[in-house]
Design a protein around this motif. Structure first.
Motif, PDB file in Angstrom:
ATOM      1  N   ALA A   1      31.660   9.459  25.204  1.00  0.00           N
ATOM      2  CA  ALA A   1      32.238   8.105  25.143  1.00  0.00           C
ATOM      3  C   ALA A   1      31.370   7.113  25.912  1.00  0.00           C
ATOM      4  O   ALA A   1      31.797   6.519  26.899  1.00  0.00           O
ATOM      5  CB  ALA A   1      33.661   8.122  25.687  1.00  0.00           C
ATOM      6  N   ALA A   2      30.125   6.923  25.463  1.00  0.00           N
ATOM      7  CA  ALA A   2      29.185   6.047  26.167  1.00  0.00           C
ATOM      8  C   ALA A   2      29.382   4.585  25.782  1.00  0.00           C
ATOM      9  O   ALA A   2      29.628   4.266  24.629  1.00  0.00           O
ATOM     10  CB  ALA A   2      27.755   6.467  25.849  1.00  0.00           C
ATOM     11  N   GLN A   3      29.260   3.706  26.765  1.00  0.00           N
ATOM     12  CA  GLN A   3      29.298   2.262  26.579  1.00  0.00           C
ATOM     13  C   GLN A   3      27.972   1.704  27.097  1.00  0.00           C
ATOM     14  O   GLN A   3      27.546   2.062  28.201  1.00  0.00           O
ATOM     15  CB  GLN A   3      30.455   1.633  27.367  1.00  0.00           C
ATOM     16  N   VAL A   4      27.322   0.836  26.316  1.00  0.00           N
ATOM     17  CA  VAL A   4      26.022   0.288  26.693  1.00  0.00           C
ATOM     18  C   VAL A   4      26.171  -1.188  27.040  1.00  0.00           C
ATOM     19  O   VAL A   4      26.817  -1.942  26.311  1.00  0.00           O
ATOM     20  CB  VAL A   4      25.010   0.451  25.541  1.00  0.00           C
ATOM     21  N   THR A   5      25.578  -1.591  28.173  1.00  0.00           N
ATOM     22  CA  THR A   5      25.508  -2.997  28.550  1.00  0.00           C
ATOM     23  C   THR A   5      24.058  -3.340  28.879  1.00  0.00           C
ATOM     24  O   THR A   5      23.304  -2.479  29.356  1.00  0.00           O
ATOM     25  CB  THR A   5      26.409  -3.330  29.757  1.00  0.00           C
ATOM     26  N   ILE A   6      23.691  -4.592  28.607  1.00  0.00           N
ATOM     27  CA  ILE A   6      22.329  -5.051  28.876  1.00  0.00           C
ATOM     28  C   ILE A   6      22.418  -6.272  29.774  1.00  0.00           C
ATOM     29  O   ILE A   6      23.219  -7.186  29.525  1.00  0.00           O
ATOM     30  CB  ILE A   6      21.607  -5.414  27.563  1.00  0.00           C
ATOM     31  N   ASP A   7      21.605  -6.281  30.830  1.00  0.00           N
ATOM     32  CA  ASP A   7      21.532  -7.412  31.748  1.00  0.00           C
ATOM     33  C   ASP A   7      20.054  -7.670  32.032  1.00  0.00           C
ATOM     34  O   ASP A   7      19.414  -6.889  32.746  1.00  0.00           O
ATOM     35  CB  ASP A   7      22.295  -7.096  33.031  1.00  0.00           C
ATOM     36  N   ASN A   8      19.499  -8.731  31.437  1.00  0.00           N
ATOM     37  CA  ASN A   8      18.073  -9.066  31.547  1.00  0.00           C
ATOM     38  C   ASN A   8      17.207  -7.908  31.079  1.00  0.00           C
ATOM     39  O   ASN A   8      17.228  -7.563  29.926  1.00  0.00           O
ATOM     40  CB  ASN A   8      17.715  -9.515  32.962  1.00  0.00           C
ATOM     41  N   ASP A   9      16.456  -7.265  31.987  1.00  0.00           N
ATOM     42  CA  ASP A   9      15.541  -6.182  31.611  1.00  0.00           C
ATOM     43  C   ASP A   9      16.119  -4.810  31.970  1.00  0.00           C
ATOM     44  O   ASP A   9      15.390  -3.849  32.174  1.00  0.00           O
ATOM     45  CB  ASP A   9      14.182  -6.374  32.281  1.00  0.00           C
ATOM     46  N   MET A  10      17.441  -4.709  32.051  1.00  0.00           N
ATOM     47  CA  MET A  10      18.097  -3.485  32.488  1.00  0.00           C
ATOM     48  C   MET A  10      19.157  -3.076  31.468  1.00  0.00           C
ATOM     49  O   MET A  10      19.938  -3.905  31.009  1.00  0.00           O
ATOM     50  CB  MET A  10      18.754  -3.768  33.843  1.00  0.00           C
ATOM     51  N   LEU A  11      19.164  -1.800  31.108  1.00  0.00           N
ATOM     52  CA  LEU A  11      20.171  -1.256  30.198  1.00  0.00           C
ATOM     53  C   LEU A  11      20.989  -0.235  30.980  1.00  0.00           C
ATOM     54  O   LEU A  11      20.416   0.624  31.662  1.00  0.00           O
ATOM     55  CB  LEU A  11      19.487  -0.581  29.000  1.00  0.00           C
ATOM     56  N   THR A  12      22.320  -0.355  30.902  1.00  0.00           N
ATOM     57  CA  THR A  12      23.205   0.573  31.610  1.00  0.00           C
ATOM     58  C   THR A  12      24.069   1.312  30.603  1.00  0.00           C
ATOM     59  O   THR A  12      24.634   0.703  29.696  1.00  0.00           O
ATOM     60  CB  THR A  12      24.096  -0.174  32.629  1.00  0.00           C
ATOM     61  N   VAL A  13      24.131   2.631  30.764  1.00  0.00           N
ATOM     62  CA  VAL A  13      24.973   3.480  29.927  1.00  0.00           C
ATOM     63  C   VAL A  13      26.074   4.030  30.834  1.00  0.00           C
ATOM     64  O   VAL A  13      25.797   4.724  31.802  1.00  0.00           O
ATOM     65  CB  VAL A  13      24.159   4.642  29.300  1.00  0.00           C
ATOM     66  N   SER A  14      27.334   3.670  30.507  1.00  0.00           N
ATOM     67  CA  SER A  14      28.487   4.095  31.306  1.00  0.00           C
ATOM     68  C   SER A  14      29.357   5.022  30.474  1.00  0.00           C
ATOM     69  O   SER A  14      29.431   4.885  29.251  1.00  0.00           O
ATOM     70  CB  SER A  14      29.325   2.887  31.721  1.00  0.00           C
ATOM     71  N   MET A  15      30.029   5.955  31.153  1.00  0.00           N
ATOM     72  CA  MET A  15      30.927   6.886  30.471  1.00  0.00           C
ATOM     73  C   MET A  15      31.877   7.485  31.493  1.00  0.00           C
ATOM     74  O   MET A  15      31.598   7.473  32.691  1.00  0.00           O
ATOM     75  CB  MET A  15      30.124   7.979  29.772  1.00  0.00           C
TER      76      MET A  15
ATOM     77  N   GLY B   1      36.936   9.102  37.167  1.00  0.00           N
ATOM     78  CA  GLY B   1      36.439   7.729  37.182  1.00  0.00           C
ATOM     79  C   GLY B   1      35.269   7.568  36.236  1.00  0.00           C
ATOM     80  O   GLY B   1      35.035   8.389  35.360  1.00  0.00           O
ATOM     81  N   GLU B   2      34.506   6.493  36.445  1.00  0.00           N
ATOM     82  CA  GLU B   2      33.389   6.195  35.550  1.00  0.00           C
ATOM     83  C   GLU B   2      32.053   6.541  36.196  1.00  0.00           C
ATOM     84  O   GLU B   2      31.878   6.402  37.396  1.00  0.00           O
ATOM     85  CB  GLU B   2      33.406   4.705  35.193  1.00  0.00           C
ATOM     86  N   ALA B   3      31.116   7.011  35.365  1.00  0.00           N
ATOM     87  CA  ALA B   3      29.745   7.279  35.804  1.00  0.00           C
ATOM     88  C   ALA B   3      28.836   6.321  35.052  1.00  0.00           C
ATOM     89  O   ALA B   3      29.155   5.893  33.945  1.00  0.00           O
ATOM     90  CB  ALA B   3      29.366   8.718  35.496  1.00  0.00           C
ATOM     91  N   ALA B   4      27.695   5.951  35.651  1.00  0.00           N
ATOM     92  CA  ALA B   4      26.766   5.034  34.987  1.00  0.00           C
ATOM     93  C   ALA B   4      25.330   5.385  35.334  1.00  0.00           C
ATOM     94  O   ALA B   4      25.033   5.811  36.454  1.00  0.00           O
ATOM     95  CB  ALA B   4      27.066   3.601  35.389  1.00  0.00           C
ATOM     96  N   TRP B   5      24.450   5.209  34.338  1.00  0.00           N
ATOM     97  CA  TRP B   5      23.015   5.390  34.503  1.00  0.00           C
ATOM     98  C   TRP B   5      22.342   4.107  34.052  1.00  0.00           C
ATOM     99  O   TRP B   5      22.706   3.530  33.029  1.00  0.00           O
ATOM    100  CB  TRP B   5      22.504   6.555  33.653  1.00  0.00           C
ATOM    101  N   THR B   6      21.347   3.646  34.828  1.00  0.00           N
ATOM    102  CA  THR B   6      20.649   2.410  34.506  1.00  0.00           C
ATOM    103  C   THR B   6      19.189   2.708  34.195  1.00  0.00           C
ATOM    104  O   THR B   6      18.539   3.470  34.920  1.00  0.00           O
ATOM    105  CB  THR B   6      20.759   1.408  35.673  1.00  0.00           C
ATOM    106  N   TYR B   7      18.706   2.105  33.096  1.00  0.00           N
ATOM    107  CA  TYR B   7      17.316   2.248  32.678  1.00  0.00           C
ATOM    108  C   TYR B   7      16.603   0.936  32.923  1.00  0.00           C
ATOM    109  O   TYR B   7      17.033  -0.113  32.450  1.00  0.00           O
ATOM    110  CB  TYR B   7      17.243   2.619  31.192  1.00  0.00           C
ATOM    111  N   ARG B   8      15.512   1.004  33.701  1.00  0.00           N
ATOM    112  CA  ARG B   8      14.736  -0.196  34.033  1.00  0.00           C
ATOM    113  C   ARG B   8      13.303   0.218  34.332  1.00  0.00           C
ATOM    114  O   ARG B   8      13.081   1.207  35.026  1.00  0.00           O
ATOM    115  CB  ARG B   8      15.348  -0.881  35.239  1.00  0.00           C
ATOM    116  N   ASN B   9      12.360  -0.521  33.793  1.00  0.00           N
ATOM    117  CA  ASN B   9      10.935  -0.272  34.051  1.00  0.00           C
ATOM    118  C   ASN B   9      10.525   1.170  33.781  1.00  0.00           C
ATOM    119  O   ASN B   9       9.786   1.779  34.551  1.00  0.00           O
ATOM    120  CB  ASN B   9      10.560  -0.662  35.493  1.00  0.00           C
TER     121      ASN B   9
END
Length: 146
Positions: free
Chosen positions: A110-124, A131-139
């Motif tokens: 059940a992944a949710q993707v959000t984008i903020d400028n040059d950063m992509l976050t995948v939450s589930m 609770g919720e866990a999140a991983w952020t992809y940047r650079n």
């Protein structure tokens, strides 16, 4: 054969194992996913293999996301394992060479993707209602942020 168009993203799917299962135009780059055999899927960028999944029951394309001049393709690997049935992986294209992340996720599909400028976050959600866990992809790097 079906096709979907969203902006500059073109996705074509095919049921034949001899042909790519998925082709996606991400900007000026062509991403291809081909089933080589059972538990063996190859992902190529402009006809150059960049990743081979030889462990998952099924590798699926979740979506593509634009970050400035780069494209981020999110893949879901269904492992078939009872303790962790799903993991995710990112392939970034548009830079000097494709970047492939290591597998990540809380084992939830059940992944949710959000984008903020040059950063992509995948939450589930975490397993067992933790609770919720999140991983952020940047650079070019993925890291757990929650």
């Amino acid at each position: 054969m079906g096709a979907a168009v969203a902006g500059s993203l073109l996705i074509a799917t095919s049921a034949s194992a001899a042909e790519p299962r998925l082709m996606a135009a991400l900007g000026n780059t062509i991403l291809t996913m081909t089933d080589i055999g059972p538990k063996h899927t190859q992902v190529s960028v402009d006809d150059k293999p960049v990743f081979e999944d030889k462990e998952s029951e099924m590798l699926s394309f979740v979506g593509a996301y634009s970050l400035k001049e780069r494209w981020i393709a999110l893949f879901q690997a269904d492992t078939g394992a009872k303790d962790c049935p799903t993991r995710f992986r990112i392939i970034e294209v548009g830079g000097p060479q494709p970047v492939v992340s290591y597998p990540f996720g809380s084992c939830s599909d059940a992944a949710q993707v959000t984008i903020d400028n040059d950063m992509l976050t995948v939450s589930m959600p975490q397993p067992a209602g933790g609770g919720e866990a999140a991983w952020t992809y940047r650079n070019g790097k993925i890291g757990r942020t929650k």
